[in-house]
Write an enzyme that holds these catalytic residues in place. Sequence first.
Site, PDB file in Angstrom:
ATOM      1  N   GLU A 150      48.400  41.819  42.274  1.00  0.00           N
ATOM      2  CA  GLU A 150      49.712  41.584  42.868  1.00  0.00           C
ATOM      3  C   GLU A 150      50.752  41.068  41.870  1.00  0.00           C
ATOM      4  O   GLU A 150      51.910  41.447  41.943  1.00  0.00           O
ATOM      5  CB  GLU A 150      49.596  40.603  44.045  1.00  0.00           C
ATOM      6  CG  GLU A 150      48.871  41.195  45.241  1.00  0.00           C
ATOM      7  CD  GLU A 150      48.992  40.331  46.474  1.00  0.00           C
ATOM      8  OE1 GLU A 150      50.110  40.018  46.897  1.00  0.00           O
ATOM      9  OE2 GLU A 150      47.947  39.943  47.027  1.00  0.00           O
ATOM     10  N   HIS A 207      22.177  44.343  39.427  1.00  0.00           N
ATOM     11  CA  HIS A 207      21.329  45.315  40.109  1.00  0.00           C
ATOM     12  C   HIS A 207      22.038  46.647  40.315  1.00  0.00           C
ATOM     13  O   HIS A 207      21.544  47.501  41.038  1.00  0.00           O
ATOM     14  CB  HIS A 207      20.850  44.727  41.442  1.00  0.00           C
ATOM     15  CG  HIS A 207      20.007  43.496  41.245  1.00  0.00           C
ATOM     16  ND1 HIS A 207      18.646  43.545  41.046  1.00  0.00           N
ATOM     17  CD2 HIS A 207      20.360  42.192  41.137  1.00  0.00           C
ATOM     18  CE1 HIS A 207      18.183  42.315  40.852  1.00  0.00           C
ATOM     19  NE2 HIS A 207      19.218  41.481  40.899  1.00  0.00           N
ATOM     20  N   LYS A 229      53.893  47.453  55.460  1.00  0.00           N
ATOM     21  CA  LYS A 229      54.119  46.660  56.670  1.00  0.00           C
ATOM     22  C   LYS A 229      55.271  47.219  57.480  1.00  0.00           C
ATOM     23  O   LYS A 229      55.202  47.333  58.702  1.00  0.00           O
ATOM     24  CB  LYS A 229      54.377  45.191  56.302  1.00  0.00           C
ATOM     25  CG  LYS A 229      53.120  44.456  55.862  1.00  0.00           C
ATOM     26  CD  LYS A 229      53.379  42.984  55.583  1.00  0.00           C
ATOM     27  CE  LYS A 229      52.090  42.300  55.161  1.00  0.00           C
ATOM     28  NZ  LYS A 229      52.238  40.910  54.781  1.00  0.00           N
TER      29      LYS A 229
HETATM   30  O1  PA5 Z   1      50.202  38.380  48.821  1.00  0.00           O
HETATM   31  C1  PA5 Z   1      50.674  38.978  49.778  1.00  0.00           C
HETATM   32  O2  PA5 Z   1      51.902  39.078  49.977  1.00  0.00           O
HETATM   33  C2  PA5 Z   1      49.743  39.618  50.769  1.00  0.00           C
HETATM   34  O3  PA5 Z   1      48.428  39.674  50.287  1.00  0.00           O
HETATM   35  C3  PA5 Z   1      49.825  38.864  52.108  1.00  0.00           C
HETATM   36  O4  PA5 Z   1      49.241  37.584  51.994  1.00  0.00           O
HETATM   37  C4  PA5 Z   1      49.121  39.682  53.197  1.00  0.00           C
HETATM   38  O5  PA5 Z   1      49.791  40.913  53.337  1.00  0.00           O
HETATM   39  C5  PA5 Z   1      49.092  38.964  54.537  1.00  0.00           C
HETATM   40  O6  PA5 Z   1      50.334  38.433  54.862  1.00  0.00           O
HETATM   41  P1  PA5 Z   1      50.421  36.932  55.405  1.00  0.00           P
HETATM   42  O7  PA5 Z   1      49.828  36.097  54.306  1.00  0.00           O
HETATM   43  O8  PA5 Z   1      51.862  36.673  55.602  1.00  0.00           O
HETATM   44  O9  PA5 Z   1      49.606  36.903  56.641  1.00  0.00           O
END
Ligand code: PA5
Length: 341
Positions: free
Chosen positions: A226, A242, A336
């Site tokens: 990310e 393994h 989303k």
């Molecule tokens: O880092 C991110 O933005 C995502 O991995 C979010 O955490 C994920 O999409 C879930 O969203 P939220 O944390 O708002 O529930």
Amino acid sequence: MIDSQNMLEAVGGLPGQVEEACRLAREAELPDKREIRNVVVAGLGGSAIGGDLLRGYAAGKLSVPVNVIRDYTLPQYVNDKTLLIATSYSGNTEETLSAFAEAERRGASIIVITTGGKLAEAARSLNVPAVIIPGGIAPRAATGFLFIPGVIILNRMGLVSGAEAEVSEAIEVLKDIKNEITNDVPLEKNQSKQVAGFLKDGIPVIWGASGTSEAAALRWKGQINENAKSPAYWNVFPELNHNEIVGFEAPKELLPKLRVVLLRDKNDHEQVKKRMEITKEIIEKAGAGVREVVSRGEGYIARVYSLIYPGDYASIYLALLNNIDPGPVKVIDYLKQALAR
Ligand code: PA5
């Protein structure tokens, strides 16, 4: 250097965040008192990692299982003897909302950890207790808020003990580490900058060990994905001995691209420690690069955070080395929005 969302600053805030999270969870209303036979954390992505950390923390302390569910639906065993912790930073993640509604229908004892959104609304209207955490940063920069409340809640419910002391130790360890890896510390002395340089132009492979550093390995991988917008892979000992290790018989030209980061913890099983040494030799001979990051502290929280923190910084330094803005995660936002249409 592009860091439009001040990710470096957000990550730097972790020690203070842990302190604040502790305070918020101490003041929160608790779920009703009843017999608990299992704990389930429902969440996704940056919010789910808090559940993985809680599972690692509880493994040596809690006599009932803790599972993390990253899905719309819950396993059949979830019932009125389940403690469900619904965790969503935004409060609007559809999978978590769906799991929350299902847990409600099945009569589970529920507590919510969120900044607001639909999850906070649902909790309010159903009289479900909630730990409301501050918003305004990326979920992945809020691990203190997404993990520590679960620890304090389990402690206050009498399911674990000694949590406060463990959290205090973690805060001190994190402050020490921060002084060593923050951006004003030069490369020669800064482990996270060195690791970022090692990962640059390679494919990061993060290896931890089951039960000790598993959640940290997954966290490193997610942070590199990310923040640095790079592929990254993770696995754990002893399982990877393994199967995955056989992949290091690949054609010689592929292997130098693999950059393995080995997360080591003094509580790793003695046989796992041996496996790590032997495996290091095998993969170095095969041509892959290896670096080690070693945990610090005594309690699980300090040890696991001392592995996570250098990775959080390294993932941002890697982004900056590649001229990538660590903040925006456009693909996640796009998915989303597309699903909501
Ligand atoms: O880092 C991110 O933005 C995502 O991995 C979010 O955490 C994920 O999409 C879930 O969203 P939220 O944390 O708002 O529930």
